[in-house]
Design a protein around this motif. Structure first.
Motif, PDB file in Angstrom:
ATOM      1  N   HIS A   4     -37.879 -82.298  76.791  1.00 24.40           N
ATOM      2  CA  HIS A   4     -36.625 -82.315  76.110  1.00 24.40           C
ATOM      3  C   HIS A   4     -35.244 -82.293  76.901  1.00 24.40           C
ATOM      4  CE1 HIS A   4     -36.911 -77.927  76.305  1.00 24.40           C
ATOM      5  NE2 HIS A   4     -35.448 -77.804  76.138  1.00 24.40           N
ATOM      6  N   ARG A   7     -34.848 -85.850  78.494  1.00 28.98           N
ATOM      7  CA  ARG A   7     -34.381 -86.803  77.406  1.00 28.98           C
ATOM      8  C   ARG A   7     -32.869 -86.693  77.253  1.00 28.98           C
ATOM      9  NH1 ARG A   7     -37.310 -85.229  72.803  1.00 28.98           N
ATOM     10  NH2 ARG A   7     -39.142 -85.096  73.656  1.00 28.98           N
ATOM     11  N   ARG A   8     -32.533 -85.362  77.347  1.00 32.89           N
ATOM     12  CA  ARG A   8     -30.805 -85.075  77.260  1.00 32.89           C
ATOM     13  C   ARG A   8     -30.256 -85.300  78.500  1.00 32.89           C
ATOM     14  NH1 ARG A   8     -30.118 -78.789  76.683  1.00 32.89           N
ATOM     15  NH2 ARG A   8     -32.424 -79.155  76.381  1.00 32.89           N
ATOM     16  N   SER A  10     -30.869 -88.091  80.034  1.00 35.25           N
ATOM     17  CA  SER A  10     -30.864 -89.391  80.145  1.00 35.25           C
ATOM     18  C   SER A  10     -29.936 -89.871  78.967  1.00 35.25           C
ATOM     19  CB  SER A  10     -31.760 -90.152  80.481  1.00 35.25           C
ATOM     20  OG  SER A  10     -32.795 -89.941  79.492  1.00 35.25           O
ATOM     21  N   ALA A  11     -29.473 -88.951  77.867  1.00 34.15           N
ATOM     22  CA  ALA A  11     -28.740 -89.408  76.840  1.00 34.15           C
ATOM     23  C   ALA A  11     -27.364 -90.144  77.312  1.00 34.15           C
ATOM     24  CB  ALA A  11     -28.835 -88.216  75.973  1.00 34.15           C
ATOM     25  N   GLY A  12     -27.156 -91.038  76.421  1.00 33.82           N
ATOM     26  CA  GLY A  12     -25.823 -91.783  76.764  1.00 33.82           C
ATOM     27  C   GLY A  12     -25.883 -92.567  77.956  1.00 33.82           C
ATOM     28  N   ARG A  27     -22.672 -92.718  82.096  1.00 36.56           N
ATOM     29  CA  ARG A  27     -23.091 -91.864  81.035  1.00 36.56           C
ATOM     30  C   ARG A  27     -21.685 -91.796  80.032  1.00 36.56           C
ATOM     31  NH1 ARG A  27     -25.244 -87.749  83.585  1.00 36.56           N
ATOM     32  NH2 ARG A  27     -27.552 -88.387  83.468  1.00 36.56           N
ATOM     33  N   TYR A  28     -21.959 -91.903  78.740  1.00 37.30           N
ATOM     34  CA  TYR A  28     -20.722 -91.916  78.162  1.00 37.30           C
ATOM     35  C   TYR A  28     -19.408 -92.480  78.614  1.00 37.30           C
ATOM     36  CZ  TYR A  28     -24.087 -88.932  75.426  1.00 37.30           C
ATOM     37  OH  TYR A  28     -25.098 -88.414  74.764  1.00 37.30           O
ATOM     38  N   SER A  67     -29.924 -91.089  86.762  1.00 41.46           N
ATOM     39  CA  SER A  67     -29.742 -90.385  85.381  1.00 41.46           C
ATOM     40  C   SER A  67     -29.913 -88.709  85.209  1.00 41.46           C
ATOM     41  CB  SER A  67     -30.585 -90.988  84.413  1.00 41.46           C
ATOM     42  OG  SER A  67     -30.180 -92.494  84.527  1.00 41.46           O
ATOM     43  N   ALA A  71     -26.274 -83.454  83.044  1.00 39.78           N
ATOM     44  CA  ALA A  71     -25.413 -84.175  82.199  1.00 39.78           C
ATOM     45  C   ALA A  71     -24.290 -83.625  81.726  1.00 39.78           C
ATOM     46  CB  ALA A  71     -26.330 -84.163  81.003  1.00 39.78           C
ATOM     47  N   GLN A  73     -21.086 -83.688  78.717  1.00 37.14           N
ATOM     48  CA  GLN A  73     -21.175 -83.646  77.296  1.00 37.14           C
ATOM     49  C   GLN A  73     -20.661 -85.003  76.709  1.00 37.14           C
ATOM     50  OE1 GLN A  73     -22.339 -81.271  75.216  1.00 37.14           O
ATOM     51  NE2 GLN A  73     -23.106 -80.231  77.092  1.00 37.14           N
ATOM     52  N   ALA A  74     -21.000 -85.366  75.710  1.00 36.33           N
ATOM     53  CA  ALA A  74     -20.525 -86.699  74.980  1.00 36.33           C
ATOM     54  C   ALA A  74     -18.971 -86.348  74.479  1.00 36.33           C
ATOM     55  CB  ALA A  74     -21.288 -87.108  73.766  1.00 36.33           C
TER      56      ALA A  74
END
Length: 77
Positions: A4, A7-8, A10-12, A27-28, A67, A71, A73-74
């Protein structure tokens, strides 16, 4: 890294092929870095400040390395 979390991380993330052998990622909307295929067939991944992160045998492994950086934040809407 747990599934999990991977996945987070690489999100965005969006990758674009600028030309054959050269990709850029974001990313975003924030630039992550670039990947260039070298003449020996390996992929050189550079971060957002053009610092070499590493050399990788596949494009996917180079993309994963960039990636996996922390991360962000969006943007909130």
């Amino acid at each position: 890294m747990k599934q999990h979390e991977r996945r987070r991380a690489s999100a965005g993330v969006v990758w674009a092929r600028v030309e054959d052998g050269f990709h850029v990622g974001s990313r975003y909307g924030t630039y992550l870095g670039s990947i260039e295929r070298s003449t020996d067939g390996w992929y050189d991944a550079c971060d957002m400040r053009s610092r070499l992160v590493g050399r990788f045998p596949t494009l996917v492994s180079a993309m994963s390395a960039l990636s996996a950086e922390p991360a962000i934040q969006a943007p909130r809407r």
